[in-house]
Design an enzyme around this catalytic site. Structure first.
Site, PDB file in Angstrom:
ATOM      1  N   LYS A  54      -2.161  22.692  14.462  1.00 12.33           N
ATOM      2  CA  LYS A  54      -1.626  23.987  14.805  1.00 12.33           C
ATOM      3  C   LYS A  54      -2.029  24.434  16.412  1.00 12.33           C
ATOM      4  CE  LYS A  54      -1.997  25.870  10.563  1.00 12.33           C
ATOM      5  NZ  LYS A  54      -2.600  26.776   9.233  1.00 12.33           N
ATOM      6  N   GLN A  98      -8.068  29.596   8.770  1.00  7.64           N
ATOM      7  CA  GLN A  98      -7.556  28.466   7.673  1.00  7.64           C
ATOM      8  C   GLN A  98      -8.190  28.794   6.533  1.00  7.64           C
ATOM      9  OE1 GLN A  98      -5.224  26.473   8.563  1.00  7.64           O
ATOM     10  NE2 GLN A  98      -5.118  25.349   6.525  1.00  7.64           N
ATOM     11  N   ASP A 121      -0.387  34.997  10.264  1.00  8.98           N
ATOM     12  CA  ASP A 121      -0.113  34.537   8.881  1.00  8.98           C
ATOM     13  C   ASP A 121       0.490  35.369   8.069  1.00  8.98           C
ATOM     14  OD1 ASP A 121      -1.143  31.876   8.048  1.00  8.98           O
ATOM     15  OD2 ASP A 121      -2.863  32.442   8.135  1.00  8.98           O
TER      16      ASP A 121
HETATM   17  N1  GUN Z   1      -4.237  26.795   3.960  1.00 10.93           N
HETATM   18  C1  GUN Z   1      -3.081  26.293   3.611  1.00 10.93           C
HETATM   19  N2  GUN Z   1      -1.949  26.821   3.910  1.00 10.93           N
HETATM   20  C2  GUN Z   1      -2.530  27.893   4.897  1.00 10.93           C
HETATM   21  C3  GUN Z   1      -1.715  28.783   5.413  1.00 10.93           C
HETATM   22  O1  GUN Z   1      -0.496  29.081   5.597  1.00 10.93           O
HETATM   23  N3  GUN Z   1      -2.534  29.783   6.343  1.00 10.93           N
HETATM   24  C4  GUN Z   1      -3.832  29.594   6.130  1.00 10.93           C
HETATM   25  N4  GUN Z   1      -4.450  30.399   7.061  1.00 10.93           N
HETATM   26  N5  GUN Z   1      -4.549  28.669   5.638  1.00 10.93           N
HETATM   27  C5  GUN Z   1      -3.866  27.963   5.000  1.00 10.93           C
END
Ligand code: GUN
Length: 285
Positions: A54, A98, A121
């Site tokens: 990311k 995350q 998100d």
């Molecule tokens: N962990 C697995 N998928 C995601 C996501 O889409 N966003 C976040 N913040 N953590 C994750």
């Protein structure tokens, strides 16, 4: 019929190229780049890969991307202090915490510290509410990516029967809302749905988001359907696979996403889109 593969990798690249152009425009207009701040707590190997990707992807399109790491034994207060600092920082447009967070940290409390305006998100209750009301807001990245894949396949949604298997707040529920907004007739099915196979066979658009390897069998797929497979699972042999038995489903579907290389690459691309949208909204355009 043999299905055409919906190439998420190629479409994600197209989205990133679009974002890169828009970021350049943003910088020219505002004199700074949109900023994405990713928070990783602990050492979960998959999360380390995701968060690094990311950060890297945001920098690649010209954003200011930063990864903040806290040790697995960080206190809830330490995590909250970090997120609150980012919330108050004017140069921060998007905050992504995350998941999962280490045991002992109240996930809800930490996520609630992310202001809705920086919630790239799309997890904040305000954004969930806006989506459900059909109003503009930040939409969760994976659902956004699925809708883009459907658009790229040219799938007609108006009046179509869509079945979403899975009812999570992150994927199932928001996808259902987005499909409904495009005038599909939407059914949300799940692990306790009676005769799930028959429900799936009705679907012109089938979204699989249950997290169970190859649970959706080939003969559950309607002839000519578009199948979006959100699952990322491992077979007992350790191979990546989706929620759909792809090889079998290909005999019936018109379009299907592969795993890997389908929905997965779209999620990060859509995170970049969300960051740009958040940055623009924060600066008033
Ligand atoms: N962990 C697995 N998928 C995601 C996501 O889409 N966003 C976040 N913040 N953590 C994750």
């Amino acid at each position: 019929m043999t299905a055409q593969l919906l190439d998420g990798k190629a479409i994600a690249q197209k989205v990133r190229d679009e974002v890169r152009l828009d970021v350049a425009r943003f910088v020219a207009q505002h004199g700074r780049a949109p900023g994405l701040d990713v928070v990783l707590v602990g050492e979960d190997p998959a999360s380390q890969v995701y968060t690094r990707n990311k950060e890297k992807a945001s920098i690649e399109v010209g954003m200011r991307g930063r990864l903040h790491r806290l040790p697995a034994d960080a206190t809830e207060e330490a995590v909250l202090d970090l997120v609150n600092g980012l919330a108050d920082d004017d140069e921060v447009d998007g905050i992504l915490v995350q998941l999962p967070l280490p045991k002992g940290i109240n996930e809800q409390r930490v996520l609630d510290a992310v202001p809705a305006s920086k919630d790239v998100d799309g997890f904040h209750p305000l954004n969930a509410g806006l989506l459900s009301a059909g109003r503009p807001g930040l939409v969760p990245c994976t659902p956004r990516g699925c809708m883009r894949l459907l658009a790229e396949a040219g799938t007609k949604l108006q009046g179509a029967r869509a079945v979403v298997v899975g009812r999570s707040n992150i994927v199932g529920k928001p996808i259902a809302q987005l499909l409904l907004a495009q005038h599909a007739t939407v059914t949300i099915a799940h692990s306790r749905t009676r005769d799930l196979a028959a429900v799936c066979r009705e679907a012109d658009v089938l979204i699989a988001a249950v997290g169970k390897a190859k649970m959706i069998q080939g003969d559950w797929v309607k002839e000519g359907a578009t199948v979006i497979d959100v699952g990322i699972n491992r077979t007992p042999e350790g191979k990546l696979c989706g929620d759909v038995d792809t090889a079998a489903a290909m005999d019936r579907a018109a379009w299907i996403t592969p795993v890997p290389g389908g929905v997965g690459p779209m999620t990060i691309a859509c995170l970049l889109e969300n960051t740009l949208l958040a940055a623009r909204a924060r600066l008033g355009n």
